[in-house]
Design a protein around this motif. Structure first.
Motif: not given
Length: 169
Positions: A37-38, A51-52, A58-61, A65-66
């Protein structure tokens, strides 16, 4: 304080987060999705420009979060859970020493993954798919072997400390 403990603290890895991360769903989904994802998020700068940063965030989040979204596992008696438990033992080695035969390889495997990370970043900077894939492969193989070593470490250490023993059920 070990470098691994500093990283765990930076990600706010509490005891609860660690045991949730020992859930096989957490361990495997993080391993299988976080880096791809990253990579895709960073590569998306080609299509999205600035915008990337949104998919990168989101990938870092997701990486943060995982370990928190999955429940406590029904059992930790499986390979990926023992790998996570071994990581906890490894980051705590300055408090509870680990056997000498475990000192060398985790550092070598982390160095392989770090070198792969450098190659990966270079591939992303120059937008070269083959360099990126080489870096990804080095990171992934280094991490898989590292997890396997953590399983071995946990197996060797689980009976040394009552807290460590309580993690296996």
């Amino acid at each position: 304080m070990t470098l691994e403990r500093k990283v765990a603290e930076a990600f706010s890895m509490s005891d609860d987060a660690w045991i949730r991360h020992a859930n096989p769903w957490s361990g495997w989904t993080r391993f299988l999705t976080a880096l791809p994802l990253l990579i895709i998020a960073v590569w998306s700068r080609v299509w999205l420009g600035w915008w990337s940063l949104i998919p990168v965030a989101i990938a870092v989040f997701w990486i943060w979060l995982n370990p928190r979204i999955f429940p406590k596992p029904q059992s930790t008696n499986n390979w990926i859970s023992k790998g996570v438990l071994g990581e906890r033992v490894w980051l705590n080695r300055d408090q509870i020493p680990v056997p000498q035969h475990h000192h060398f390889m985790p550092n070598i495997l982390n160095a392989i993954s770090a070198f792969g990370g450098i190659v990966l970043v270079w591939g992303l900077i120059v937008l070269n798919i083959w360099i990126t894939l080489l870096g990804f492969t080095l990171v992934t193989l280094g991490k898989l072997w590292y997890i396997d070593r953590m399983v071995w470490l946990y197996s060797d250490m689980k009976d040394v400390n009552q807290e460590y023993q309580s993690w296996l059920y």
